[in-house]
Scaffold this motif. Structure first.
Motif, mmCIF file in Angstrom:
data_model
loop_
_atom_site.group_PDB
_atom_site.id
_atom_site.type_symbol
_atom_site.label_atom_id
_atom_site.label_comp_id
_atom_site.label_asym_id
_atom_site.label_seq_id
_atom_site.Cartn_x
_atom_site.Cartn_y
_atom_site.Cartn_z
ATOM 1 N N THR A 85 0.833 -1.200 0.000
ATOM 2 C CA THR A 85 0.000 0.000 0.000
ATOM 3 C C THR A 85 0.867 1.248 0.000
ATOM 4 O OG1 THR A 85 -1.610 -1.202 1.370
ATOM 5 C CG2 THR A 85 -1.907 1.173 1.152
ATOM 6 N N THR A 86 1.813 1.304 0.904
ATOM 7 C CA THR A 86 2.687 2.475 1.022
ATOM 8 C C THR A 86 3.487 2.700 -0.248
ATOM 9 O OG1 THR A 86 2.853 2.162 3.409
ATOM 10 C CG2 THR A 86 4.559 3.493 2.361
ATOM 11 N N ALA A 87 4.066 1.638 -0.789
ATOM 12 C CA ALA A 87 4.865 1.757 -2.007
ATOM 13 C C ALA A 87 4.013 2.243 -3.176
ATOM 14 C CB ALA A 87 5.518 0.422 -2.344
ATOM 15 N N GLY A 88 2.789 1.734 -3.269
ATOM 16 C CA GLY A 88 1.906 2.144 -4.351
ATOM 17 C C GLY A 88 1.526 3.610 -4.266
ATOM 18 N N ILE A 89 1.272 4.102 -3.057
ATOM 19 C CA ILE A 89 0.899 5.506 -2.886
ATOM 20 C C ILE A 89 2.099 6.412 -3.165
ATOM 21 C CG2 ILE A 89 0.101 7.228 -1.220
ATOM 22 C CD1 ILE A 89 -1.559 4.982 0.062
ATOM 23 N N GLU A 118 4.644 10.340 -6.994
ATOM 24 C CA GLU A 118 5.677 10.657 -7.985
ATOM 25 C C GLU A 118 5.061 10.898 -9.359
ATOM 26 O OE1 GLU A 118 8.308 7.334 -7.681
ATOM 27 O OE2 GLU A 118 9.252 8.051 -5.810
ATOM 28 N N LEU A 119 4.086 10.087 -9.731
ATOM 29 C CA LEU A 119 3.392 10.289 -10.999
ATOM 30 C C LEU A 119 2.639 11.614 -11.013
ATOM 31 C CD1 LEU A 119 1.851 6.771 -11.798
ATOM 32 C CD2 LEU A 119 3.625 7.963 -13.090
ATOM 33 N N TYR A 120 2.015 11.926 -9.893
ATOM 34 C CA TYR A 120 1.237 13.160 -9.798
ATOM 35 C C TYR A 120 2.124 14.385 -9.996
ATOM 36 C CZ TYR A 120 -2.466 16.262 -8.019
ATOM 37 O OH TYR A 120 -3.427 17.232 -7.892
ATOM 38 N N ASN A 121 3.344 14.316 -9.483
ATOM 39 C CA ASN A 121 4.252 15.455 -9.562
ATOM 40 C C ASN A 121 5.029 15.534 -10.873
ATOM 41 O OD1 ASN A 121 3.597 16.382 -6.971
ATOM 42 N ND2 ASN A 121 5.093 15.020 -6.006
#
Length: 267
Positions: free
Chosen positions: A147-151, A156-159
C-alpha cells in the motif's frame, strides 16, 4: 424486461451536506421488497470513473442500484484538510446511514472498491439490520508495505506527469485537495495504526471479498484476513492477471463473480 431508468439525485442530509447520486430503478421491481445495490467508490473516485459497470451490474442482476459521490468528491459537498486518521471509520460508521436514509433505502447490498470497500465493511458491521450482504474489491483493513509503495509511486506520478490533468476531468478544482487528502492521510505517521479488524469480526452477513491477483496497492493477506475475520459466510476471490481495479481491468470475471454471489443469496 424494461431497461433500468436512471435519475440524478441530490441527497440533502440532516446537517445540510449534499450528496450527488445516480439512482437506477427497474420498472419490474416496483412494489418488490428487494435490496438495492449501493456502490462506494475508491479514494480518488467519482461516479463517472465506474464507467459502464453500474449499468452492467444492474442489467445482470435485475436489481436497483444507487451510486454516489462521498463528501468532497465530484458534485457533493466539499471537505477540508487535514483529513482525520480514522476517516474510513467515520465514513462507514457515521455517513453511510444518513445517505441511505436520504435516498429512502432500507435493505441494501454494499459494493465497494478500495477505500469504498473498506467503508462497506465498516458499514456492514455498523448497520447489520440494513446491510444484507457486502461485496468488496481491493478493500484494505491496514496499511501494508505494498500500500505504502503504491501511494508513493502515485505521488511521484502526480508530480511528474499529466496525472493531475486526468483527475481534473472528474474533480476539477478539487483535484489537488482530494489527492492530498488521500496521500497525506495514508503516508503520515499515525498515533494509532490503521486496523479495521475489529469491524470485520462483527460482520455477520454474506460477503464476497475480491482482489486482483496483481493488485499494486494491497497484499493478498488483506483478503485472507478479511475472510478469516468474517468467517464461514465470507468468500475470497483473486482475479488473475488483474491489478487494483477489477471492475475495469477484468470486467467480465468481476461481473460474473458478483452476479453469481448475488444470485446465491436467493433474495
Amino acid at each position: 424486461m424494461a431497461e433500468i431508468q436512471w435519475q440524478e439525485r441530490r441527497l440533502i442530509l440532516d446537517d445540510g451536506t449534499e450528496i450527488f447520486a445516480l439512482h437506477g430503478r427497474h420498472p419490474h421491481n416496483e412494489g418488490w421488497d428487494r435490496p438495492t445495490l449501493v456502490l462506494l467508490h475508491e479514494a480518488l473516485g467519482h461516479i463517472d470513473m465506474w464507467k459502464d459497470f453500474p449499468q452492467l451490474l444492474a442489467d445482470a442482476t435485475g436489481m436497483d442500484l444507487l451510486v454516489y459521490e462521498r463528501r468532497g468528491y465530484g458534485r457533493s459537498s466539499p471537505i477540508t484538510l487535514p483529513r482525520p486518521d480514522d476517516y474510513l471509520d467515520r465514513e462507514g460508521r457515521d455517513w453511510v446511514k444518513p445517505v441511505l436514509d436520504a435516498a429512502g433505502l432500507e435493505q441494501v447490498i454494499l459494493v465497494g472498491h478500495s477505500d469504498g470497500g473498506s467503508i462497506a465493511l465498516i458499514a456492514a458491521a455498523a448497520l447489520p439490520e440494513r446491510v444484507v450482504a457486502v461485496i468488496t474489491e481491493a478493500a484494505h483493513i491496514r496499511i501494508d508495505p505494498l500500500t505504502t509503495a503504491g501511494i508513493i509511486a502515485a505521488v511521484e506520478l502526480y508530480n511528474a506527469t499529466d496525472f493531475p490533468e486526468k483527475l481534473a476531468r472528474y474533480h476539477g478544482e478539487r483535484t489537488d485537495i482530494l489527492f492530498r487528502a488521500w496521500h497525506e492521510t495514508w503516508l503520515r505517521d499515525r498515533f494509532q495504526p490503521l486496523d479495521l479488524m475489529g469491524w470485520v469480526q462483527n460482520i455477520h452477513c454474506p460477503a464476497l471479498i475480491m482482489q486482483g491477483a496483481e493488485d499494486e496497492y494491497g497484499e493478498v493477506s488483506q483478503v485472507e484476513d478479511i475472510v478469516s475475520g468474517i468467517g464461514e459466510r465470507a468468500t475470497g476471490v483473486f482475479i488473475p492477471q488483474c491489478g487494483h481495479v477489477p471492475h475495469l481491468q477484468a470486467k467480465k470475471a468481476t461481473l460474473q463473480a458478483m452476479t453469481q454471489f448475488i444470485e446465491s443469496l436467493a433474495l
